[in-house]
Every structure is written in structure tokens, then in C-alpha cells.
Design a protein around this motif. Structure first.
Motif, PDB file in Angstrom:
ATOM      1  N   PRO A   1      12.944  16.592  23.142  1.00  0.00           N
ATOM      2  CA  PRO A   1      14.586  16.702  22.405  1.00  0.00           C
ATOM      3  C   PRO A   1      14.648  17.677  22.534  1.00  0.00           C
ATOM      4  O   PRO A   1      14.035  19.133  22.345  1.00  0.00           O
ATOM      5  CB  PRO A   1      14.598  15.651  20.883  1.00  0.00           C
ATOM      6  CG  PRO A   1      12.958  14.727  21.204  1.00  0.00           C
ATOM      7  CD  PRO A   1      12.056  15.976  22.251  1.00  0.00           C
ATOM      8  N   GLY A   2      15.481  18.108  23.056  1.00  0.00           N
ATOM      9  CA  GLY A   2      16.498  19.427  23.185  1.00  0.00           C
ATOM     10  C   GLY A   2      15.643  20.431  24.467  1.00  0.00           C
ATOM     11  O   GLY A   2      16.443  21.923  24.416  1.00  0.00           O
ATOM     12  N   LEU A   3      14.521  20.529  24.582  1.00  0.00           N
ATOM     13  CA  LEU A   3      13.867  21.259  25.850  1.00  0.00           C
ATOM     14  C   LEU A   3      14.836  20.354  27.191  1.00  0.00           C
ATOM     15  O   LEU A   3      14.503  18.963  27.718  1.00  0.00           O
ATOM     16  CB  LEU A   3      12.347  20.964  25.491  1.00  0.00           C
ATOM     17  CG  LEU A   3      12.199  22.105  24.727  1.00  0.00           C
ATOM     18  CD1 LEU A   3      10.234  21.780  24.037  1.00  0.00           C
ATOM     19  CD2 LEU A   3      12.410  22.954  23.431  1.00  0.00           C
TER      20      LEU A   3
END
Length: 69
Positions: free
Chosen positions: A56-58
């Protein structure tokens, strides 16, 4: 994606096993340990371990990794 290099893996019961191939597939793949898999080479293998990977977020895709006997 299939990588046919041998690797050491730890099964759910704690045993150390040698996986003969790893398969990277779409997230949420329904492939429990013990499932039979036909690899692109035509060889049939058994799933030893299955892991869902997310970041998540990458900016990398989620996937399912299956280590095969």
C-alpha cells in the motif's frame, strides 16, 4: 511469471522444504497449499506455500506468490 530456480521454504507446519519453482500470479489467486499446478513447461507441481503480497502506498503491483514442489 515462473522462476524455476530451487529455493528453501518453510511450510506451514515448520518443515524446511526445497521449492523447485516459484509462480507470481494475480492477487487473490485461489490456490491453497497442496493444489496441483501445471507449469508452462507442462510439468505438474504441488503448491507448498502461498503468500499474498501488497505494498500500500508504493508504486508496485499486488501479487500472489506460490512456491511449488
Amino acid at each position: 511469471m515462473v522462476d524455476a530456480r530451487p529455493r528453501m521454504v518453510r511450510a506451514a507446519d515448520g518443515r524446511q522444504l526445497v521449492a523447485s519453482a516459484s509462480v507470481i500470479a494475480e492477487p487473490g489467486l485461489g490456490c491453497p497449499p497442496g493444489s496441483r499446478i501445471t507449469l508452462p513447461s507442462g510439468r505438474t507441481a504441488t503448491a507448498l506455500t502461498v503468500a499474498d503480497h501488497t505494498a500500500p502506498g508504493l508504486p508496485v503491483p499486488a501479487c500472489t506468490e506460490v512456491m511449488c514442489e
